[in-house]
Write a protein that holds these residues in place. Structure first.
Motif, PDB file in Angstrom:
ATOM      1  N   PRO A   1      -7.721   0.134  -7.050  1.00  0.00           N
ATOM      2  CA  PRO A   1      -7.083  -1.096  -7.547  1.00  0.00           C
ATOM      3  C   PRO A   1      -6.029  -0.789  -8.636  1.00  0.00           C
ATOM      4  CG  PRO A   1      -9.384  -0.971  -8.252  1.00  0.00           C
ATOM      5  CD  PRO A   1      -9.146   0.143  -7.315  1.00  0.00           C
ATOM      6  N   GLU A   2      -6.193   0.394  -9.277  1.00  0.00           N
ATOM      7  CA  GLU A   2      -5.220   0.727 -10.329  1.00  0.00           C
ATOM      8  C   GLU A   2      -3.864   1.126  -9.734  1.00  0.00           C
ATOM      9  OE1 GLU A   2      -7.798   4.353  -9.494  1.00  0.00           O
ATOM     10  OE2 GLU A   2      -8.017   2.180  -9.610  1.00  0.00           O
ATOM     11  N   LEU A   3      -3.914   1.414  -8.402  1.00  0.00           N
ATOM     12  CA  LEU A   3      -2.672   1.791  -7.732  1.00  0.00           C
ATOM     13  C   LEU A   3      -1.793   0.538  -7.592  1.00  0.00           C
ATOM     14  CD1 LEU A   3      -1.610   4.447  -6.484  1.00  0.00           C
ATOM     15  CD2 LEU A   3      -2.351   3.566  -4.277  1.00  0.00           C
ATOM     16  N   ALA A   4      -0.526   0.649  -8.089  1.00  0.00           N
ATOM     17  CA  ALA A   4       0.320  -0.547  -8.048  1.00  0.00           C
ATOM     18  C   ALA A   4       1.781  -0.127  -7.908  1.00  0.00           C
ATOM     19  CB  ALA A   4       0.123  -1.361  -9.327  1.00  0.00           C
ATOM     20  N   GLY A   5       2.604  -1.103  -7.700  1.00  0.00           N
ATOM     21  CA  GLY A   5       4.018  -0.848  -7.647  1.00  0.00           C
ATOM     22  C   GLY A   5       4.470  -0.084  -6.433  1.00  0.00           C
ATOM     23  N   PRO A   6       5.460   0.748  -6.590  1.00  0.00           N
ATOM     24  CA  PRO A   6       6.024   1.456  -5.432  1.00  0.00           C
ATOM     25  C   PRO A   6       5.013   2.330  -4.732  1.00  0.00           C
ATOM     26  CG  PRO A   6       7.416   1.702  -7.392  1.00  0.00           C
ATOM     27  CD  PRO A   6       6.193   1.007  -7.871  1.00  0.00           C
ATOM     28  N   ALA A   7       4.120   2.921  -5.504  1.00  0.00           N
ATOM     29  CA  ALA A   7       3.108   3.792  -4.857  1.00  0.00           C
ATOM     30  C   ALA A   7       2.265   2.985  -3.880  1.00  0.00           C
ATOM     31  CB  ALA A   7       2.213   4.424  -5.927  1.00  0.00           C
ATOM     32  N   ARG A   8       1.844   1.821  -4.351  1.00  0.00           N
ATOM     33  CA  ARG A   8       1.008   0.987  -3.483  1.00  0.00           C
ATOM     34  C   ARG A   8       1.814   0.514  -2.276  1.00  0.00           C
ATOM     35  NH1 ARG A   8      -3.452  -2.355  -3.469  1.00  0.00           N
ATOM     36  NH2 ARG A   8      -3.164  -4.282  -2.269  1.00  0.00           N
ATOM     37  N   ASP A   9       3.097   0.156  -2.537  1.00  0.00           N
ATOM     38  CA  ASP A   9       3.914  -0.340  -1.434  1.00  0.00           C
ATOM     39  C   ASP A   9       4.115   0.757  -0.386  1.00  0.00           C
ATOM     40  OD1 ASP A   9       4.033  -2.697  -2.760  1.00  0.00           O
ATOM     41  OD2 ASP A   9       6.016  -2.314  -3.663  1.00  0.00           O
ATOM     42  N   SER A  10       4.338   2.000  -0.882  1.00  0.00           N
ATOM     43  CA  SER A  10       4.528   3.113   0.054  1.00  0.00           C
ATOM     44  C   SER A  10       3.266   3.343   0.894  1.00  0.00           C
ATOM     45  CB  SER A  10       4.854   4.408  -0.715  1.00  0.00           C
ATOM     46  OG  SER A  10       6.045   4.247  -1.419  1.00  0.00           O
ATOM     47  N   LEU A  11       2.116   3.257   0.220  1.00  0.00           N
ATOM     48  CA  LEU A  11       0.846   3.458   0.928  1.00  0.00           C
ATOM     49  C   LEU A  11       0.645   2.396   2.015  1.00  0.00           C
ATOM     50  CD1 LEU A  11      -1.856   4.997   1.171  1.00  0.00           C
ATOM     51  CD2 LEU A  11      -2.769   3.494  -0.599  1.00  0.00           C
ATOM     52  N   MET A  12       0.917   1.169   1.594  1.00  0.00           N
ATOM     53  CA  MET A  12       0.665   0.070   2.518  1.00  0.00           C
ATOM     54  C   MET A  12       1.661   0.093   3.692  1.00  0.00           C
ATOM     55  SD  MET A  12      -1.971  -1.602   1.565  1.00  0.00           S
ATOM     56  CE  MET A  12      -1.854  -3.205   2.316  1.00  0.00           C
TER      57      MET A  12
END
Lengths: 708, 110
Positions: free
Chosen positions: A125-136
């Protein structure tokens, strides 16, 4: 002999006979064995068929199935199960590149992959922003796997569920009737075929793109052994192929499956040119054989480079689990433990080869009927046979049945149970022999008992005969008294009782100074009754004669009436009575059915004295007997015998007769005492009999008139 | 002892065969009584054909006496026919020839 003979009913007569009873017991034993086998269920037959498979395991003509095993080494190399769908997609791709005709997964994928981007994002849940968008933005593992599945001939597994089974509630979310089935059935499945209300399937993304779906249900028999593999079943009312059948269909590029129906039930499944016999419930009896090592490849080796190219060319590849905690371990007729995926692989081979075991629907009834028929033949035939055939024939028949069963298995895959008919017929034979044995023992016991009774009766009879003999001999006058009755008369008597004791007697008494009365009698019959009748006759005769009757004939008529009055047993008695005047030699004789007397002159010449006489006493009521006179010269003798002498028989059956009597008495001359007449006759008779058993008493009364 | 029955006009003929002695006299008597009853039912005389009888002991004579009583009870005349020499002697000794008509042929007895 004329007259109608009664004819007994042969059937009921046999039923009453020892053999009839033994046969009934044999039949009852056969029926009891049949009932016992029915109660025991098919276990005995199945174990025999298991043995057949161990002795002759399957060698399929087309061994095209290949197992890729997710074994412990693979888990150690790749990682714990479940693997990411990406890995499984890579595995699938490698197999497809290797030339696999079809790839089947003997596992289900009911949930989305836990390594999907959204799943990972949720983990962090701490993953956010561009990193999360790239993952998703990454494609899901399931999408990758679905894409690979869609490009290749992949068959996915599906597990049919019935109410109460594990995952039944989980599967409620899926409408079983709407699950995709790629195989086209040419006809609905008939009643009797297995049916499932629900199914545990794969996620829709995978299910929608697979080339085929098959059921992996593998229910073992009651003893925990898997002998049958599901070929077809209804899931939510939709005909669905079994996993192995579907893999075979997809691998051969065949669109349709042909249910073959006989007598209203499913009898087989057609796939292209091959036909697989199945039971009415839609399951196939698999002929089990070994899984060759070259047909198994660990999954991790597939994922590594360097595996021989073409290893999977044209193969029907099954991917299955073999690691502890994940494996589907089953028992088969030839192995205590093996992997479920091996069973499916063997089934693929069997389908491709058209090789399955066949247990005809009415086999059990046929075996029972054969058993009963053999039982009836045994019951009819066995008692007619002698050793060694009585042993050779049943054993030979049993061996023939065993051999026939084995040949049927090897030659045609037919399962015929010889144990059932052998056991039923054997029970009949054993029951029959046991009953005959018991019957023989009982018969021996009865004979022994009868022998005891006979001995007892013989002993009793001997006692009676002794008593009769005592009565008979006790009634005879003492010899010294007879010889002293009158000085002018020499009188003697001899009585030799036969073994069975007849009814002879004699008597003599002095009437007055001049006259002596003598008599010889013979009662019909033997034993105590005859002895008692003799005693009665003698007592009545003595009573009637001792006072010197004025008319001897009338006295005999009176005596006849007296004896007849007490004659309850219809006996009769012959009697010759004489009264001699010792001063003159005159003799009055009265003969009641007796042998005529013999006159023996002083020089030994003998002749019969013919008398008119009458019938035996008690034969005719009120018979008018007459006295008949003769006169003896001094020195003459008179001999009276019974039929124990005249009817004595030689071993040839000749009778002693009067000529021999006269000849024997030739030595009894005037100078010989009266007793010599009896002795001479006795000796001659015994010599004539030559050791034969005398059948009657032997009696001689001899009288010599010395002169007044 | 064997026994057979023949029927001619007015007579039922019993034909014993073999020996009448201690072993067989009861059978002999039973057969005679049966035949006497048959003769009575048919209104016949009873003839005992002795031609094939080898021997008769005193037991047989006793049976003849009892059979004679049975015949008398049923009003059946009883006669003996064709005794052999031995039987004729036995019948003479026992004076049974004074109780029964004894003939040399069955025809006369009939």
């Amino acid at each position: 002999m004329t007259g109608s003979k009664s004819r007994s009913d042969p059937v009921s007569a046999e039923a009453r006979s020892p053999l009839g009873r033994a046969r009934a017991i044999g039949l009852a034993a056969a029926l009891a064995m049949l009932a016992l086998i029915q109660l025991a269920g098919p276990g005995i037959s199945e174990r025999l068929f298991d043995s057949y498979q161990r002795w002759a395991p399957a060698r399929p003509a087309k061994a095209l199935a290949h197992v890729v095993l997710i074994d412990p080494e693979s888990l150690a190399s790749i990682g714990p199960w479940p693997w990411p769908r990406y890995t499984i997609a890579r595995l699938t791709e490698r197999l497809a590149q290797g030339g696999a005709a079809a790839i089947g997964f003997d596992v289900t994928f009911p949930e989305p992959d836990r390594y999907n981007p959204d799943q990972l994002a949720a983990l962090y849940p701490e993953l956010a922003g561009p990193a999360r968008d790239s993952l998703m933005a990454l494609p899901s593992m399931d999408a990758v796997f679905a894409e690979v599945i869609g490009r290749n001939p992949v068959v996915l597994a599906r597990a049919g569920l019935v109410a109460g089974s594990t995952d039944y509630e989980v599967a409620a979310a899926t409408d079983a009737a709407l699950l995709p089935v790629e195989a086209q059935f040419t006809a609905p499945l008939p009643p009797g075929v297995g049916s499932f209300d629900r199914a545990l399937s794969n996620i829709v993304d995978l299910d929608d793109v697979a080339a085929g779906h098959g059921l992996i249900n593998g229910t073992p028999d009651g003893d925990g052994t898997v002998r049958r593999v599901l070929m077809v079943a209804n899931v939510g009312g939709v005909p669905t192929p079994g996993f192995a059948l579907e893999l075979a269909r997809v691998g051969q590029g065949i669109a349709t499956i042909r249910p073959v129906i006989a007598d209203g039930g499913l009898s087989g499944v057609g796939l292209g040119d091959t036909y697989v016999p199945v039971a009415p419930d839609g399951r196939m009896r698999l002929h089990f054989g070994p899984m060759p090592e070259k047909s198994v490849t660990p999954a991790h080796l597939v994922l590594k480079r360097g595996l021989a190219p073409g290893r999977f060319r044209g193969k029907f590849v099954l991917v299955g689990l073999a690691a502890a905690g994940t494996a589907d371990v089953v028992t088969t007729p030839i192995e205590d433990e093996t992997y479920g995926v091996y069973v499916q692989a063997r089934t693929v081979n069997a389908i491709l080869s058209g090789d399955a075991l066949i247990r005809p629907r009415l086999a059990t009834w046929g075996e029972s009927a054969l058993g009963l028929a053999l039982a009836l033949v045994s019951l009819w035939l066995l008692p007619r046979l002698r050793l060694p055939w009585a042993a050779i024939l049943p054993v030979g028949l049993a061996l023939a049945l065993l051999a026939g069963s084995w040949i049927a298995f090897r030659g045609h895959g037919l399962l015929f149970d010889p144990i059932r008919p052998i056991a039923i017929a054997g029970a009949a034979g054993v029951g029959l022999l046991a009953a005959l044995f018991v019957e023989a023992v009982m018969a021996r016991q009865r004979l022994a008992a009868a022998l005891d009774v006979e001995r007892l009766n013989a002993a009793k009879a001997a006692g009676e005969l002794d008593a009769a003999r005592d009565i008979q001999l006790g009634m005879l006058p003492p010899v010294d008294r007879m010889t002293r009755l009158h000085p002018a008369i020499d009188l003697d008597g001899l009585l030799e009782p036969a073994r069975t004791v007849g009814g002879d007697f004699f008597d003599a008494m002095r009437i007055d100074d001049r006259r002596i009365c003598f008599l010889v009698g013979d009662v019909t019959g033997k034993g105590v009754p005859a002895a008692l009748f003799m005693a009665l006759s003698k007592a009545l005769a003595r009573s009637a004669l001792r006072r010197g009757p004025a008319d001897l004939g009338a006295a005999m008529t009176g005596l006849n009436d007296e004896i007849s009055r007490d004659n309850g047993q219809d006996m009769f008695v012959t009697m010759l009575v004489g009264i001699i005047d010792a001063t003159t030699g005159e003799v009055l004789l009265c003969n009641a059915g007796h042998e005529n007397p013999i006159l023996v002159h002083a020089d030994g010449r003998a002749r019969e004295v013919p008398l008119e006489g009458g019938p035996p006493l008690c034969a005719v009521d009120a018979y008018p007997y007459m006295a008949e006179p003769i006169r003896l010269a001094p020195g003459d003798g008179l001999v009276i015998v019974t039929d124990g002498i005249s009817e004595a028989q030689s071993p040839d059956g000749d009778f002693f007769g009067h000529p021999r009597i006269n000849a024997a008495l030739a030595s009894w001359t005037a100078d010989r005492p009266a007793g010599d007449a009896g002795t001479a006759l006795l000796r001659a008779v015994r010599r004539f009999e030559a050791g034969g058993e005398p059948s009657d008493d032997l009696t001689v009364l001899a009288l010599r008139f010395r002169g007044g | 002892m064997e026994w057979s029955i023949e029927t001619v006009e007015g007579a039922t003929i019993g034909c014993p065969q073999g020996r009448v002695d201690e072993e067989s006299w009861e059978l002999f008597l039973a057969r005679m009584n049966e035949t006497i009853l048959a003769a009575a039912a048919a209104g016949h005389r009873f003839v005992l054909d002795l031609a094939r009888l080898d021997y008769m002991s005193s037991r047989g004579l006793r049976a003849l006496t009892i059979a004679k009583r049975e015949a008398d009870v049923h009003g059946v005349p009883m006669a003996l026919a064709r005794p052999n020499d031995r039987l004729r002697e036995i019948l003479a000794i026992s004076r049974y020839d004074k109780i029964f008509p004894v003939t040399a042929s069955r025809d006369v007895a009939d």
